[in-house]
Design a protein around this motif. Structure first.
Motif, PDB file in Angstrom:
ATOM      1  N   ALA A   9       2.162  -8.654 -19.090  1.00 43.19           N
ATOM      2  CA  ALA A   9       3.510  -8.755 -18.348  1.00 43.19           C
ATOM      3  C   ALA A   9       3.340  -8.365 -16.874  1.00 43.19           C
ATOM      4  O   ALA A   9       4.310  -9.001 -16.333  1.00 43.19           O
ATOM      5  N   LEU A  10       2.357  -7.780 -16.355  1.00 45.39           N
ATOM      6  CA  LEU A  10       2.358  -7.618 -14.929  1.00 45.39           C
ATOM      7  C   LEU A  10       1.594  -8.942 -14.367  1.00 45.39           C
ATOM      8  O   LEU A  10       2.078  -9.349 -13.340  1.00 45.39           O
ATOM      9  N   ILE A  11       0.884  -9.883 -14.951  1.00 47.87           N
ATOM     10  CA  ILE A  11       0.272 -10.894 -14.031  1.00 47.87           C
ATOM     11  C   ILE A  11       1.146 -12.082 -14.464  1.00 47.87           C
ATOM     12  O   ILE A  11       1.249 -12.520 -13.311  1.00 47.87           O
ATOM     13  N   PHE A 274       1.026 -11.568  -3.293  1.00 44.00           N
ATOM     14  CA  PHE A 274       0.117 -11.268  -4.245  1.00 44.00           C
ATOM     15  C   PHE A 274      -1.111 -11.979  -3.879  1.00 44.00           C
ATOM     16  O   PHE A 274      -2.059 -11.760  -4.613  1.00 44.00           O
ATOM     17  N   ARG A 275      -0.867 -12.938  -3.068  1.00 41.56           N
ATOM     18  CA  ARG A 275      -1.808 -13.719  -2.815  1.00 41.56           C
ATOM     19  C   ARG A 275      -2.875 -13.276  -1.825  1.00 41.56           C
ATOM     20  O   ARG A 275      -4.074 -13.868  -1.472  1.00 41.56           O
ATOM     21  N   GLY A 276      -2.523 -12.152  -1.402  1.00 40.13           N
ATOM     22  CA  GLY A 276      -3.799 -11.328  -0.335  1.00 40.13           C
ATOM     23  C   GLY A 276      -3.590 -11.596   1.019  1.00 40.13           C
ATOM     24  O   GLY A 276      -4.405 -11.533   1.888  1.00 40.13           O
ATOM     25  N   GLN A 277      -2.129 -11.500   1.260  1.00 40.18           N
ATOM     26  CA  GLN A 277      -1.845 -11.437   2.874  1.00 40.18           C
ATOM     27  C   GLN A 277      -0.938 -10.541   2.923  1.00 40.18           C
ATOM     28  O   GLN A 277       0.191 -10.157   2.444  1.00 40.18           O
ATOM     29  N   ALA A 304       4.271   6.892  10.314  1.00 39.85           N
ATOM     30  CA  ALA A 304       4.214   7.024  11.643  1.00 39.85           C
ATOM     31  C   ALA A 304       3.199   5.832  12.393  1.00 39.85           C
ATOM     32  O   ALA A 304       3.643   5.149  13.167  1.00 39.85           O
ATOM     33  N   ASP A 305       1.982   5.784  11.806  1.00 36.04           N
ATOM     34  CA  ASP A 305       0.948   4.938  12.484  1.00 36.04           C
ATOM     35  C   ASP A 305       0.227   3.800  11.730  1.00 36.04           C
ATOM     36  O   ASP A 305      -0.661   3.303  11.946  1.00 36.04           O
ATOM     37  N   ARG A 306       0.814   3.829  10.278  1.00 42.59           N
ATOM     38  CA  ARG A 306      -0.124   3.000   9.551  1.00 42.59           C
ATOM     39  C   ARG A 306       0.946   2.510   8.300  1.00 42.59           C
ATOM     40  O   ARG A 306       2.008   3.111   7.893  1.00 42.59           O
ATOM     41  N   VAL A 307       0.539   1.451   7.478  1.00 42.52           N
ATOM     42  CA  VAL A 307       1.190   1.068   6.468  1.00 42.52           C
ATOM     43  C   VAL A 307       0.182   0.971   5.456  1.00 42.52           C
ATOM     44  O   VAL A 307      -1.109   0.859   5.613  1.00 42.52           O
ATOM     45  N   VAL A 308       0.422   1.395   4.057  1.00 45.58           N
ATOM     46  CA  VAL A 308      -0.569   1.653   2.887  1.00 45.58           C
ATOM     47  C   VAL A 308      -0.091   0.504   1.721  1.00 45.58           C
ATOM     48  O   VAL A 308       1.197   0.692   1.298  1.00 45.58           O
ATOM     49  N   LEU A 309      -0.826   0.211   1.176  1.00 49.64           N
ATOM     50  CA  LEU A 309      -0.750  -0.708   0.033  1.00 49.64           C
ATOM     51  C   LEU A 309      -1.860  -0.774  -1.083  1.00 49.64           C
ATOM     52  O   LEU A 309      -3.048  -0.239  -0.493  1.00 49.64           O
ATOM     53  N   ALA A 310      -1.754  -1.245  -2.154  1.00 46.06           N
ATOM     54  CA  ALA A 310      -2.719  -1.281  -3.103  1.00 46.06           C
ATOM     55  C   ALA A 310      -2.740  -2.909  -3.505  1.00 46.06           C
ATOM     56  O   ALA A 310      -1.748  -3.702  -3.578  1.00 46.06           O
ATOM     57  N   ASP A 311      -4.181  -3.380  -3.396  1.00 39.81           N
ATOM     58  CA  ASP A 311      -4.216  -4.784  -3.787  1.00 39.81           C
ATOM     59  C   ASP A 311      -4.530  -5.012  -5.299  1.00 39.81           C
ATOM     60  O   ASP A 311      -4.560  -3.810  -5.897  1.00 39.81           O
ATOM     61  N   PRO A 312      -4.626  -6.127  -5.831  1.00 37.41           N
ATOM     62  CA  PRO A 312      -4.846  -6.439  -7.017  1.00 37.41           C
ATOM     63  C   PRO A 312      -5.900  -5.824  -7.762  1.00 37.41           C
ATOM     64  O   PRO A 312      -5.846  -5.631  -8.966  1.00 37.41           O
ATOM     65  N   ARG A 336      -6.851  -0.370 -12.070  1.00 37.95           N
ATOM     66  CA  ARG A 336      -6.089   0.428 -12.869  1.00 37.95           C
ATOM     67  C   ARG A 336      -4.419   0.139 -12.410  1.00 37.95           C
ATOM     68  O   ARG A 336      -3.384   0.509 -12.975  1.00 37.95           O
ATOM     69  N   TRP A 337      -4.440  -1.227 -11.917  1.00 37.48           N
ATOM     70  CA  TRP A 337      -2.804  -1.712 -11.781  1.00 37.48           C
ATOM     71  C   TRP A 337      -1.886  -0.755 -11.071  1.00 37.48           C
ATOM     72  O   TRP A 337      -0.806  -0.457 -11.858  1.00 37.48           O
ATOM     73  N   LEU A 338      -2.213  -0.609  -9.782  1.00 38.58           N
ATOM     74  CA  LEU A 338      -1.294   0.500  -9.322  1.00 38.58           C
ATOM     75  C   LEU A 338       0.033   0.084  -8.865  1.00 38.58           C
ATOM     76  O   LEU A 338       0.331  -1.057  -8.409  1.00 38.58           O
ATOM     77  N   THR A 339       0.837   1.032  -8.701  1.00 43.72           N
ATOM     78  CA  THR A 339       2.150   0.599  -8.232  1.00 43.72           C
ATOM     79  C   THR A 339       1.976   0.830  -6.543  1.00 43.72           C
ATOM     80  O   THR A 339       1.158   1.053  -5.886  1.00 43.72           O
ATOM     81  N   SER A 340       3.068   0.322  -6.174  1.00 48.96           N
ATOM     82  CA  SER A 340       3.309   0.567  -4.727  1.00 48.96           C
ATOM     83  C   SER A 340       3.262   1.955  -4.473  1.00 48.96           C
ATOM     84  O   SER A 340       3.710   2.799  -5.037  1.00 48.96           O
ATOM     85  N   PRO A 341       2.658   2.330  -3.299  1.00 57.00           N
ATOM     86  CA  PRO A 341       2.539   3.798  -2.957  1.00 57.00           C
ATOM     87  C   PRO A 341       3.800   4.417  -2.355  1.00 57.00           C
ATOM     88  O   PRO A 341       4.776   3.650  -2.067  1.00 57.00           O
ATOM     89  N   ALA A 342       3.589   5.498  -2.498  1.00 53.36           N
ATOM     90  CA  ALA A 342       4.829   6.414  -2.077  1.00 53.36           C
ATOM     91  C   ALA A 342       4.371   7.451  -1.212  1.00 53.36           C
ATOM     92  O   ALA A 342       2.984   7.791  -1.244  1.00 53.36           O
ATOM     93  N   VAL A 343       4.982   7.992  -0.119  1.00 54.95           N
ATOM     94  CA  VAL A 343       4.509   9.011   0.690  1.00 54.95           C
ATOM     95  C   VAL A 343       5.221  10.277   0.347  1.00 54.95           C
ATOM     96  O   VAL A 343       6.454  10.404   0.361  1.00 54.95           O
TER      97      VAL A 343
END
Length: 406
Positions: A9-11, A274-277, A304-312, A336-343
């Motif tokens: 379902a995720l893919i 999703f394509r890695g950019q 404040a100084d960075r953005v955070v993400l999880a890749d596929p 582990r098919w991570l969610t978008s991060p939260a702060v």
């Protein structure tokens, strides 16, 4: 919980002309897709669950990224039984439910009469603003409720399933439907004010990001790898920018969806594909400020100084906001098919396909905390209130609250 069903379902989404995929999970190679084994945390922080609540079953096989909406001391959440609930953020007590019929409690499980608000079931999470709670359904229906009382204010219709959370801003409710159309409804009575139509590729990741408002514009990510800016007043295109080129020999290789949360800075918009950019875009003219060959199916968190993400692959990245250069990466959560991060304070929090939440130190990327809500995937981005409490929902409808770790 079936890992294989949720992973599919995720893919993939339901694509025209897409052939059956054979052998993904039926042989020894399938084991390579299993989530990385979790290891003990050397010096864990204290992660305390304040309360939890069962909202109802039936979401898991749909692959929906359900999440709560937080406003002040209230949470608003929907379930696949067609209900919308207002919940006290501090205690987990239900303030109102959209049925306004009968509510009972047995232990920690809610019992409701089964008269649905939307017969086809709710798909996107609720959007909140200007005294409204707005939800969309799998039949394209859009319903607005009074945020204080739960009384129904109006109904409207889009042309397809509503997966993305509606946006309430500037006297409008902006709704993204799953056929590529975006609607602007009058927040007062639900009258359609405008519609923006954009075609979709044959194959895409299931899910649409929530529209984001900034000034007189609303920003959306699309399945063709682009970000667009619409004028909030009339839905006309202000600019568009490609985040990732959807090239390849087949539909699967061309998947470039921008489906996760966009993040808006002072004069820049951050998007990942999703394509890695991942790209930083000027909100003034839509021109890229920097791009990086790291991206994901989910969205971004902004500090404040960075953005955070999880890749596929399950690697969590921190990128410098000004340059896009990598500050750190955390690879222990592979597959582990991570969610978008939260702060949450000084921590980054991600959920995974086995129902775990992981607390990662924002300054160096070290995993310092963990808790499992239940044995069911967390697909929607955890949400954090102004007081610092984090809320997350599993695919089977269990909602849990976590105060900010000290």
């Amino acid at each position: 919980m079936s890992f294989r069903i949720v992973l599919l379902a995720l893919i993939l989404v339901f694509a025209t002309g897409c052939s059956t995929i054979k052998g993904w999970f039926g042989d020894s190679k399938g084991k390579a897709l299993e989530p990385a084994e979790l290891t003990d945390i050397a010096s864990p922080i204290a992660v305390d669950r304040a309360w939890s609540l069962n909202l109802g079953d039936g979401r898991e096989k749909l692959g929906l990224r359900q999440k709560v909406a937080v406003e002040g001391e209230r949470l608003y959440v929907s379930n696949d039984d067609g209900q919308v609930l207002a919940i006290n953020a501090g205690t987990g007590d239900v303030i109102w439910d959209s049925q306004a019929v009968k509510t009972g409690k047995t232990g920690n499980r809610l019992l409701f009469w089964r008269r649905k608000t939307i017969e086809a079931g709710l798909s996107g999470g609720p959007g909140v603003g200007n005294g409204l709670v707005v939800v969309g359904g799998r039949n394209g229906e859009v319903i607005a409720f009074d945020a204080e009382t739960g009384a129904e204010r109006w109904k409207a219709a889009s042309t397809s399933e509503v997966i993305a959370t509606p946006l309430v801003a500037g006297g409008l409710v902006v709704v993204r439907s799953n056929d590529g159309r975006t609607f602007g409804f009058d927040a007062a009575d639900g009258t359609r004010k405008w519609v923006f139509d954009r075609g979709l590729p044959n194959l895409s990741v299931r899910g649409n990001g929530t529209p984001v408002a900034g000034g007189e514009l609303v920003y959306l990510g699309y399945d063709d790898g682009s970000v667009i800016a619409l004028r909030l007043a009339d839905g006309l295109l202000a600019w568009e920018q490609l985040v990732a080129e959807p090239d390849g020999r087949n539909d699967l290789e061309r998947m470039a969806d921008v489906d996760g949360e966009l993040q808006l800075g002072l004069s820049e918009l951050y998007a990942t594909s999703f394509r890695g950019q991942t790209v930083a875009i000027s909100t003034t003219n839509g021109e890229p400020m920097w791009n990086r060959d790291i991206g994901g199916y989910g969205g971004l968190a902004l500090l404040a100084d960075r953005v955070v993400l999880a890749d596929p692959a399950g690697t969590v990245w921190a990128l410098d906001r000004n340059t896009g250069s990598a500050l750190w990466k955390q690879e222990a959560l592979a597959r582990r098919w991570l969610t978008s991060p939260a702060v949450q304070g000084n921590y980054i929090v991600v959920g995974d396909i086995e129902g775990y939440l992981h607390w990662i130190r924002a300054d160096d990327g070290v995993i310092v905390g963990r808790d499992r809500i239940e044995n069911s995937a967390i697909l929607g981005t955890p949400q954090v209130s102004a007081s610092g409490t984090l809320f997350a929902i599993t695919a089977e409808g269990k909602l849990a609250a976590y105060p900010q770790p000290q």
